[in-house]
Enzyme design. Structure first.
Site, PDB file in Angstrom:
ATOM      1  CE1 TYR A 193      -3.936   2.237   0.838  1.00 11.72           C
ATOM      2  CE2 TYR A 193      -2.304   3.390   2.163  1.00 11.72           C
ATOM      3  CZ  TYR A 193      -3.539   3.356   1.557  1.00 11.72           C
ATOM      4  OH  TYR A 193      -4.386   4.438   1.656  1.00 11.72           O
ATOM      5  N   GLY A 194       1.882   1.274   0.872  1.00 13.78           N
ATOM      6  CA  GLY A 194       2.789   2.418   0.934  1.00 13.78           C
ATOM      7  C   GLY A 194       3.569   2.609  -0.342  1.00 13.78           C
TER       8      GLY A 194
END
Length: 266
Positions: free
Chosen positions: A171-172
């Site tokens: 996600y990051g």
């Protein structure tokens, strides 16, 4: 005396931040996207809401119309390229133009280290959180060029994109890639009068964060403890930042990744 009467009769009228604009918003059925749709409409924009769940879209659209705003919606699967392009095109079909876009839609990953994430989940997070933003920006730039001529785009990133993110590594990583796309687009399209920025929210009380807190109890309390303001954000607070970046009041802001995190990234 005449001057006094003229002063008395001169009303100060408030013009909405986005009056006269047409705005396209992804992930608009709930959370930050729904808050943005309601806010943009209150600020004078005609809005086109896009998301995957029709009942949520219909509910938000009806709320906006009941409040006197102008809204429509289109069902859109951000993991499907044709669906993303069609959603942007639908905005021009409904309103005849496109001025603004808020690429907010995203999907979470399970909170696990990168070696515990299945390849299929990696591919899905990539498709929704990165590829769909690229697809949407392509379609949005084309629509702005063909109609309004100039405009603004805001992408929703995350403060998790600005540092190591061991619990949500993919996600990051996708959000960090969105930052790069944002800045590259700002340089590419700035000469045409198209501004591109991103907001990077800190801990915000969305369904995604609540689900994360259920999977990992204490996450919300931890977010509060590492935030100087000692609280999480509301979706409306993130929407306010996006609205400002999209507005003409931010006319000299482009290529920015605006942290909206209560000081957590300081």
């Amino acid at each position: 005396m005449e001057d006094m009467e003229n002063m008395h009769n001169t009303a100060i009228t408030y013009q909405g931040l986005l009056t006269g604009k047409v705005a396209f918003i992804t992930g608009a059925g709930r959370g930050i996207g729904a808050a943005a749709a309601r806010l943009f409409a209150r600020e004078g924009a005609r809005v086109l809401l896009a998301a995957r769940t029709e009942d949520q879209l219909k509910s938000v659209t009806e709320d906006i119309r009941a409040a006197g705003g102008t809204a429509d919606y289109v069902v859109c699967d951000l993991a499907d390229a044709a669906s993303v392009r069609a959603a942007v095109d639908r905005t021009v079909e409904v309103y005849g133009r496109l001025d603004l876009a808020f690429n907010n839609g995203a999907v979470a990953q399970r909170p696990v280290p990168l070696d515990e994430l299945a390849e299929a989940e990696f591919d899905h997070v990539t498709a929704v959180n990165l590829k769909s933003v690229w697809l949407a920006m392509n379609a949005e730039v084309a629509a702005i060029r063909a109609t309004a001529g100039t405009g603004a785009i805001v992408n929703n990133s995350s403060i998790g994109s600005l540092r190591a993110n061991p619990v949500l590594p993919v996600y990051g990583a996708m959000k960090r890639a969105v930052n790069s796309l944002t800045q590259s687009a700002a340089v590419s399209y700035g000469p045409e009068g198209i501004r591109v920025n991103a907001v990077a929210p800190g801990g915000t009380l969305t369904e995604m964060v609540r689900d994360w807190d259920e999977a990992t109890p204490g996450i919300i309390d931890h977010m509060k403890s590492v935030t100087p303001l000692r609280r999480t954000a509301t979706p409306e607070e993130i929407a306010e930042a996006a609205a400002w970046l999209l507005s003409d009041r931010a006319s000299y802001v482009s290529g920015a990744i605006l942290q909206v995190d209560g000081g957590a990234g300081a």
